[in-house]
Design an enzyme around this catalytic site. Structure first.
Site, short mmCIF file in Angstrom:
data_model
loop_
_atom_site.label_atom_id
_atom_site.label_comp_id
_atom_site.label_asym_id
_atom_site.label_seq_id
_atom_site.Cartn_x
_atom_site.Cartn_y
_atom_site.Cartn_z
CE1 TYR A 24 -3.77 -2.44 0.38
CE2 TYR A 24 -2.35 -3.18 1.78
CZ TYR A 24 -3.66 -3.35 1.14
OH TYR A 24 -4.74 -4.30 1.21
CG ASN A 75 -9.87 1.43 -0.83
OD1 ASN A 75 -10.21 1.17 -0.64
ND2 ASN A 75 -8.45 2.26 -1.01
CG HIS A 101 -9.84 -1.34 -5.31
ND1 HIS A 101 -10.07 -1.88 -3.60
CD2 HIS A 101 -10.60 -1.18 -5.87
CE1 HIS A 101 -11.48 -1.90 -3.64
NE2 HIS A 101 -11.90 -1.49 -5.58
#
Length: 144
Positions: A24, A75, A101
């Site tokens: 991420y 998201n 995303h």
């Protein structure tokens, strides 16, 4: 419509920057919000940003957006793959929805390949890191 753009983040996104940075990245949720606000402000628009680990709270915010928001960037985190209730709520405000995303969910585990949100979304952005949020805000502004 020129209402605010609702930016919603689901479960675990409050841990951005510390949770699996190899997936991420190192940017935080505050960085996401700042990017969305800066992008919207460049067009004279505003953002309302919210995050919750609780599905019902997210649905309540979506309900509140009816007649107020011009679009939704969401998201949904893990709710993407599990929540029919979230999908059903997203049509209530009757505004465009962009699903975002940070990672490329299609290059990850099989269970992440299905989204309950995608079929009702005006667009889906995946795998572009937090930049995807900025693109989503830009797209919603273009649509409204």
């Amino acid at each position: 419509m020129t209402g605010y753009i609702l930016v919603l983040n689901g479960p675990n996104l409050n841990m951005l920057g510390t949770r699996q940075p190899e997936v991420y990245g190192h940017e935080t949720l505050a960085d996401v919000v700042a990017l969305c606000e800066k992008t919207a402000a460049a067009h004279g628009r505003t953002v309302r940003a919210e995050q919750s680990n609780h599905e019902g709270q997210i649905i309540d915010w979506i309900h509140e957006a009816r007649g107020q928001a011009s679009g939704i960037v969401i998201n949904p985190g893990g709710l993407t793959h599990t929540s029919v209730a979230l999908r059903d709520a997203l049509v209530i405000p009757e505004v465009p929805v962009i699903e975002v995303h940070i990672s490329n969910v299609h290059a990850r585990e099989e269970f992440r390949h299905h989204s309950f949100v995608s079929p009702i979304a005006s667009g889906v952005i995946a795998g572009l890191g937090i930049a995807g949020y900025g693109y989503a805000v830009e797209r919603l502004i273009a649509l409204s």
